[in-house]
Design a protein around this motif. Structure first.
Motif, PDB file in Angstrom:
ATOM      1  N   GLU A  43      41.020  37.947  40.364  1.00 35.16           N
ATOM      2  CA  GLU A  43      41.690  39.056  41.043  1.00 35.16           C
ATOM      3  C   GLU A  43      41.091  40.387  40.624  1.00 35.16           C
ATOM      4  OE1 GLU A  43      45.847  38.732  40.234  1.00 35.16           O
ATOM      5  OE2 GLU A  43      46.106  36.957  41.503  1.00 35.16           O
ATOM      6  N   ARG A  45      38.029  40.854  39.496  1.00 37.68           N
ATOM      7  CA  ARG A  45      36.698  40.938  40.106  1.00 37.68           C
ATOM      8  C   ARG A  45      36.816  41.294  41.594  1.00 37.68           C
ATOM      9  NH1 ARG A  45      33.607  38.550  43.303  1.00 37.68           N
ATOM     10  NH2 ARG A  45      34.872  36.692  43.558  1.00 37.68           N
ATOM     11  N   ASP A  46      37.796  40.680  42.260  1.00 42.92           N
ATOM     12  CA  ASP A  46      38.010  40.973  43.676  1.00 42.92           C
ATOM     13  C   ASP A  46      38.429  42.422  43.857  1.00 42.92           C
ATOM     14  OD1 ASP A  46      38.228  40.250  46.459  1.00 42.92           O
ATOM     15  OD2 ASP A  46      40.412  40.389  46.179  1.00 42.92           O
ATOM     16  N   GLY A  50      35.057  43.206  44.916  1.00 48.81           N
ATOM     17  CA  GLY A  50      35.457  42.889  46.292  1.00 48.81           C
ATOM     18  C   GLY A  50      35.690  44.144  47.108  1.00 48.81           C
TER      19      GLY A  50
END
Length: 165
Positions: A43, A45-46, A50
């Motif tokens: 999450e 990283r996203d 992202g």
């Protein structure tokens, strides 16, 4: 079993219990905590990478829309230039037609007026000759002291004089 561990010398039962608890703890962490940690890392990283990827995708889409808008604007400018050129040509043609029509009407009017002036001039010259002749005969009669109408009419003296001059 006699394991030489140096000064520690653990008891085998405690060693077995410690290893069992260690593996139990690893299994518990592997089933509960590690997946949550991995999910949180994904999450995060996203959320960071992202969003950057989505922002890059949005930027690329915005650039594509902007390029399409520029192409449409260039096409509209080209079309406007073509329309301006077409109407400039139409206007020039209309002006040329109006000038030609005006010149033709002017020439017709000048020709008609010249003919009218020539006719009026001829009429005025004829009337003037008659009047000059009558005045000349009347003046001659006053100078001589008697009427000279009959003599002037018989000899056509005034007409000959005016035709010579």
């Amino acid at each position: 079993m006699n394991i030489e561990l140096g000064p520690l010398k653990p008891e085998p039962a405690m060693l077995a219990l410690g290893l069992a608890l260690y593996f139990l703890m690893l299994w518990t962490l592997g089933r509960g905590a590690f997946p949550r940690i991995e999910r949180l890392r994904a999450e995060r990283r996203d959320a960071t990478e992202g969003r950057a990827e989505r922002a890059e995708a949005v930027r690329a889409e915005a650039e594509a829309v902007q390029d399409a808008g520029r192409r449409e604007l260039a096409a509209a400018r080209h079309e406007a230039a073509r329309i301006r050129q077409e109407y400039a040509e139409r206007g020039a043609a209309a002006i040329a037609r109006a000038r030609a029509e005006g010149a033709r009407e002017r020439d017709e009017l000048l020709a008609a007026m010249r003919a009218l002036i020539a006719a009026e001039r001829a009429e005025a010259a004829a009337r003037l000759r008659r009047d000059v002749g009558k005045l000349a005969v009347t003046l001659a009669g006053r100078v001589v002291g008697e009427p000279v109408h009959s003599v002037a009419a018989d000899r056509r003296t005034v007409d000959r004089f005016l035709s010579e001059h």
